[in-house]
Scaffold this active site. Structure first.
Site, PDB file in Angstrom:
ATOM      1  CE  LYS A 116      -3.958   1.947   2.546  1.00 28.85           C
ATOM      2  NZ  LYS A 116      -4.765   1.844   3.791  1.00 28.85           N
TER       3      LYS A 116
ATOM      4  CB  SER B  46      -8.101   3.605   2.799  1.00 30.33           C
ATOM      5  OG  SER B  46      -7.265   2.967   3.740  1.00 30.33           O
TER       6      SER B  46
ATOM      7  CB  SER C 135      -8.433   0.853   5.733  1.00 29.56           C
ATOM      8  OG  SER C 135      -9.141   2.071   5.727  1.00 29.56           O
TER       9      SER C 135
END
Ligand code: MG
Ligand code: ZN
Lengths: 482, 96, 479
Positions: free
Chosen positions: A71, A146, A170
């Site tokens: 990420k 996210s 997330s």
């Protein structure tokens, strides 16, 4: 030779150790696959072979040579790290996050950095400054957020596995919406050093993988005390490969305090079916009151924005990142931050600044910290009677792009089932439980099942999830994948 | 619930320049969110201890041993306006 | 017109002399090239986390102990939020509602609280900026950013500018003796801000206070406070209101200018720092801190008065000067068996010795004086082998050349003339030389004796004992 992309990370690491194929062949195959990214899952990819390859020492159970998608919230020395924001466009950190360093030392090449909601604020990935990520199951739908880029990459066959971060859901929610496994460890299990901070008292790094064994293998390397993170403790005894076959003697609680209205019919029925499967495996299902979990969203949307308002104040155009020049300081600050942050980030900075400002602290932040105490107490009571608390991971399957963008509150309610755990600091996993239609019809889409346990019960959770995963036998893949 | 002036005051505290439209939408959206969030203010939690840390750790300290600092070129490299080995910024009004 | 009484409290910041910064491993420095002691942590790069310096905690606990404060069983750090280029995270890690320690006192001033925090970076205004014309610019140097600070806040117990100066100096010697800081006002490792208000004498409630900053020497501290007291007195006597504001002292002009509120009015939005865990000093940490304390000025003062019955003035004078105090104690110990009272030694150390060192002014101090030689000298005066005047004369040779007093007296024949014929002869001669003085003494005018004594001393080059001379004159003149 097997189809390299079909192997799970655990299978691949064994095959690599057995020299069934070379680490370079394997890396090439995945770099090739990643280069076909048509989901906007990656923000940056390493297509060289000279990406650092550790020796595998430093790894408790080596997955030498199995590359990973990171990420873009994790700092990686010398390579772009944007946190999905314009304000960090072009920024190359001078250091590498502890979690990533441990992976590299374990011999895990970095495939690339994945797209995400700006500063991890969002549940749909539509808040990325670099465009939304598409859900591989239906490109008109969101992958969740996210960590949407990481989830889509793994589900869409663009990476064997990935790491993400979970503050209010997330990791678990995008895993659920993309039909993969995602786990948020206990707060303190994995170092936060080098993870761009959103809400420091909630943020945790965790795995997004094809199955539970991969999640365990990845978490085994990620976890551990880090002298650079005062709040990290690691997991006593580490993480063992899960091997449980039934759920005999285990008690699962469905929270009675949580409202099921607003949960899609397909999600409800899949959840009910999964509870049956638990009983078939010898597990007990009961009800536990979590009276304050219902206030989780309210507490979360005070605490997280408040901490974020301070964490994001360092992006001021002085030392790195974007600057909008002005002839006096105030103008430089306000212009830079106005140009650098997206709408949702501004909204949360405003919300958090307001909640902390003089005259409001007690009513909002002070009160939210007390709700946090009550939620933790509720869980403690439940765990005195039960081994786990289970819920649907998300009230709905993947929704349409743009469906909720102009109603922030509706978007926030996606986190209804996932925020109580980080507020209490406890671990939870989401595994695929089946496919269901969205309300009002549409394609068959993945539904996630969430299992939460007491602090540092990761091994127990992984074991239960492993048994359940086998019984459910979820093997669907997005169209065109696998 | 939260009006224009409050929005402007908070935006100043947060060093965010807002356009006219943003001020309007911000006032509307924040009010909506705060209305929902406000439910917790109805809870009677006077006797409850706030949770400021979820891990029960104390006295996590680092030995006072120097680690090499970063080369100046490297830390000035991402600086928007480096000058004379330092980070240059426009002067605050109070001193300008 | 009503008399006004100044009410002054101080906010002191002390740089701790640790090796590394408060929350990262960068070395502390003073006066180095800009930005050579920085890292991602003290530059607040994305994702970095603070880790507390163990020695900083130890030093802070020593200061708390030295000030007799009560250490909180559990204290936490807070984030103090404000935007400024010298504040890289845009929040300062400090302590708020639960400081490290509270209460306590130093001298006559009560301590309100002692807490830990980190220092900001340095900003240098450089006028015209290269990029944007017609505007000023500043350069930011982060070497100092993150230096461990202890903030000490006093109760408003001070009443005048010179009291403030004296007390600040006592605090400086106290902290310096702990060895936890070099407490240099000029270098900014000791910063003293004042909160000043006036109230009608006798009244109990406090007036509106102003905060004074940037007084970077004891002299300026005294001047700044004095100036502000005068300014406020002027306003009140003209029955104008004092407004609560922060004033910046300009050492050049000695003037006080208000800091423009726009940049300086803050809503700090304090909240608990989630990246750090609570601080709960253990019994052992507290014991170590107290055991590490040397004897501090206040205690010394006490002991000198009580056990050695020195006069209060001299006791305080010595206590505030550790080096003189050490010299005094060594000499006093050596001459004690010849039962010479400690007061006599104290007078020498704070009097003649201090004066000689001041006159020489070459950086040498009481620690350069050989205690045994000084003890010898004082002993000789006490046993009347040597007159005070002569002893004073040879003191520099003893202090700066380490000469042996016995020898000096030998060589230069400075031995004191005791009683006996020699002195009687000189006295008779002096009386004959000063007939009318002698007459006046006979008539009872004691002052006149001075002229005769003077003559004797002149003749004997000060080697005669004044008391003895007077006695002889009296019986020669039959009074
Ligand atoms: Mg301070
Ligand atoms: Zn540093």
């Amino acid at each position: 030779m097997p189809d390299l992309l079909e192997l799970t990370a655990s299978q691949a690491s064994k095959a690599l150790e057995a020299k069934e194929f070379s680490a370079d062949e394997y890396l090439d195959a995945w770099q090739e696959a990643a280069s076909k990214d048509d989901l906007n899952a990656y923000l940056w990819r390493d297509d060289t072979r000279n990406g650092e390859r550790g020796t595998g020492n430093g790894s408790p159970n080596g997955h030498l040579g199995v590359p990973i998608a990171i990420k873009d919230l994790f700092c990686t020395e010398g390579t772009p790290t944007t946190a999905g924001s314009r304000i960090l466009e072009g920024y190359r950190p001078p250091y590498t996050a502890t979690a990533v360093r441990k992976l590299i030392e374990a011999g895990t090449p970095v495939l690339g950095k994945t797209n995400m909601d700006e500063f991890a604020m969002g549940s749909s990935n539509e808040n990325s400054a670099f465009g939304p990520v598409l859900n591989p199951w239906d490109r008109e739908r969101v992958p969740g957020g996210s960590s949407g880029g990481s989830a889509a990459a793994v589900a869409g066959g663009l990476a064997p596995w990935a790491i993400g971060t979970d503050t209010g859901g997330s990791i678990r929610q995008p895993a659920s919406l993309c039909g993969i496994v995602g786990m948020k460890p206990t707060y303190g299990a994995v170092s936060r050093y080098g993870m761009v901070a959103f809400a420091s008292s909630l943020d945790q790094c965790g795995p997004l993988t094809r199955d539970v064994s991969d999640a365990a293998l990845l978490l085994a390397t990620l976890q551990g005390r880090d002298p650079c993170d005062s709040t990290s403790v690691g997991i006593d005894g580490g993480i063992k490969p899960p091997d449980r076959e039934d759920l005999k003697g285990l008690r699962f609680a469905v929270p009675s305090g949580l409202a099921m209205d607003g949960v899609e019919a397909g999600v409800k029925s899949t959840f009910a079916a999964t509870l049956k499967t638990i009983e078939e495996l010898g597990g007990e299902v009961g009800e536990a009151a979590l009276p304050h979990a219902d206030h989780g969203i309210s507490a979360y949307y005070v605490i997280a924005p408040a901490e974020a308002s301070a964490n994001l104040a360092r992006y001021d155009g002085v030392r790195y990142g974007l600057r909008v020049p002005a002839d006096e300081l105030l103008g430089m600050y306000e212009g830079t931050r106005a140009a650098g942050f997206g709408a949702e980030v501004k909204r949360r900075i405003m919300l958090g600044t307001y909640a902390l400002s003089s005259g409001y602290y007690e009513a909002y932040y002070g009160q939210a910290l007390k709700v946090r105490t009550k939620i933790a107490e509720d869980f403690a009571k439940a765990f005195a009677e039960f081994d786990f608390v289970v819920t649907p991971t998300s009230p709905s399957v993947a929704f349409k792009l743009g469906e909720k963008t102009d109603d922030p509150l509706a978007m926030y309610l996606n986190d209804y089932f996932t925020v109580p755990m980080p507020l209490a600091g406890i671990p939870a996993i989401s595994i695929p439980a089946g496919l269901a239609e969205p309300d009002g019809g549409g394609p068959q889409l993945p539904v996630g099942f969430q299992i939460a346990g007491p602090a540092f019960s990761e091994n127990a959770i992984l074991d239960a999830a492993f048994a359940l995963e086998r019984a459910i036998g979820f093997d669907a893949r997005p169209p065109g994948v696998g | 619930m939260i009006d224009r002036d409050q929005v402007l005051h908070v935006a100043r505290l947060a060093r965010l320049a807002l356009t006219e439209d943003e001020v309007e939408t911000m006032a509307r959206e924040l009010s909506g969110i705060l209305e929902h969030v406000d439910r917790i203010s109805q809870l009677d939690l006077d006797q409850v201890e706030p949770t400021d840390h979820v891990v029960d750790l104390e006295n996590v300290l680092r030995p006072d041993e120097p680690r090499p600092s970063w080369p100046r070129e490297q830390i000035l490299d991402p600086a928007p306006d480096p000058a004379d080995g330092a980070f240059r910024v426009p002067s605050p009004q109070a001193e300008a | 017109m009503a008399e006004y009484e100044p009410v002054i409290g101080l906010e002191i910041h002390v740089h701790l002399q640790t090796r590394t910064k408060m929350f990262c491993g960068c070395e502390l420095s003073f006066g180095d090239e800009p930005n050579v002691h920085t890292c991602p942590v003290c530059l607040a790069h994305p994702g970095v986390l603070p880790v507390t310096n163990e020695r900083a905690i130890r030093y802070a606990l020593m200061i708390a102990a030295a000030l007799g404060c009560k250490v909180a069983p559990r204290s936490i750090f807070h984030r103090k939020n404000y935007f400024y280029p010298d504040n890289p995270k845009a929040y300062q890690i400090s302590q708020y509602d639960i400081p490290l320690a509270t209460g306590g006192r130093l001298g006559d001033v009560r301590i309100h609280r002692v807490h830990l925090e980190e220092d900001a970076a340095k900003m240098i205004h450089v006028g015209e900026s290269g990029r944007i014309h017609g505007s000023g610019a500043s350069l930011v140097d982060f070497n100092r950013a993150g230096t461990p600070l202890v903030e000490i806040v006093t109760e408003p117990d001070l009443r005048s500018a010179c009291e403030v100066r004296a007390w600040a100096q006592l605090l400086q010697t106290t902290v310096r003796q702990l060895g936890v800081s070099d407490v240099q006002m000029e270098e900014g490792s000791l910063r003293v801000d004042g909160n000043v208000s006036l109230r009608p004498a006798g009244s109990e409630e406090l007036g509106i206070k102003t905060e004074l900053k940037n007084m970077n020497s004891f002299k300026f501290l005294e001047r700044g406070i004095e100036a502000e007291i005068e300014r406020q007195r002027g306003l009140l006597e003209a029955s104008e209101a004092v407004i609560q504001e922060t004033l910046h002292f300009d050492p050049g002009s000695g003037s006080l200018t208000p800091l423009r509120s726009k940049e300086y009015e803050h809503d700090y939005r304090y909240f608990p720092e989630p990246d750090l865990v609570p601080l709960a000093p253990t019994e052992e940490m507290l014991r170590e801190a107290t055991e590490a304390l040397p004897e501090l000025p206040a205690e010394r003062d006490e002991r000198y008065r009580k056990e050695l019955d020195l006069s209060p003035e001299v006791a305080t004078l010595l206590a505030a000067e550790p080096k003189s105090a050490d010299l005094f104690e060594q000499v006093a110990a050596q001459v004690a068996r010849r039962d010479i009272p400690a007061q006599v030694v104290a007078n020498w150390v704070t009097g003649e010795v201090a004066a000689a060192l001041r006159r020489r002014d070459d950086g040498s101090d009481a620690s350069n004086v050989a205690p045994d030689l000084l003890a010898q000298l004082i002993g000789m005066v006490n046993s009347k082998q040597l007159s005070h005047t002569v002893a004073k004369g040879i003191l520099p040779a003893i202090i700066f050349e380490g000469r042996d007093p016995e020898q000096l007296v030998e060589e230069q024949g400075l031995g004191q003339i005791g009683g006996g014929e020699e002195l009687e002869g000189v006295v008779e001669a002096a009386i004959e030389a000063e007939p009318e003085a002698a007459e006046q003494v006979r008539e009872g005018n004691q002052k006149a004796i001075g002229r005769i004594v003077g003559a004797v001393m002149k003749e004997t080059k000060g080697r005669a004992d004044g008391g003895e001379v007077q006695r002889l004159i009296h019986d020669k003149l039959g009074v």
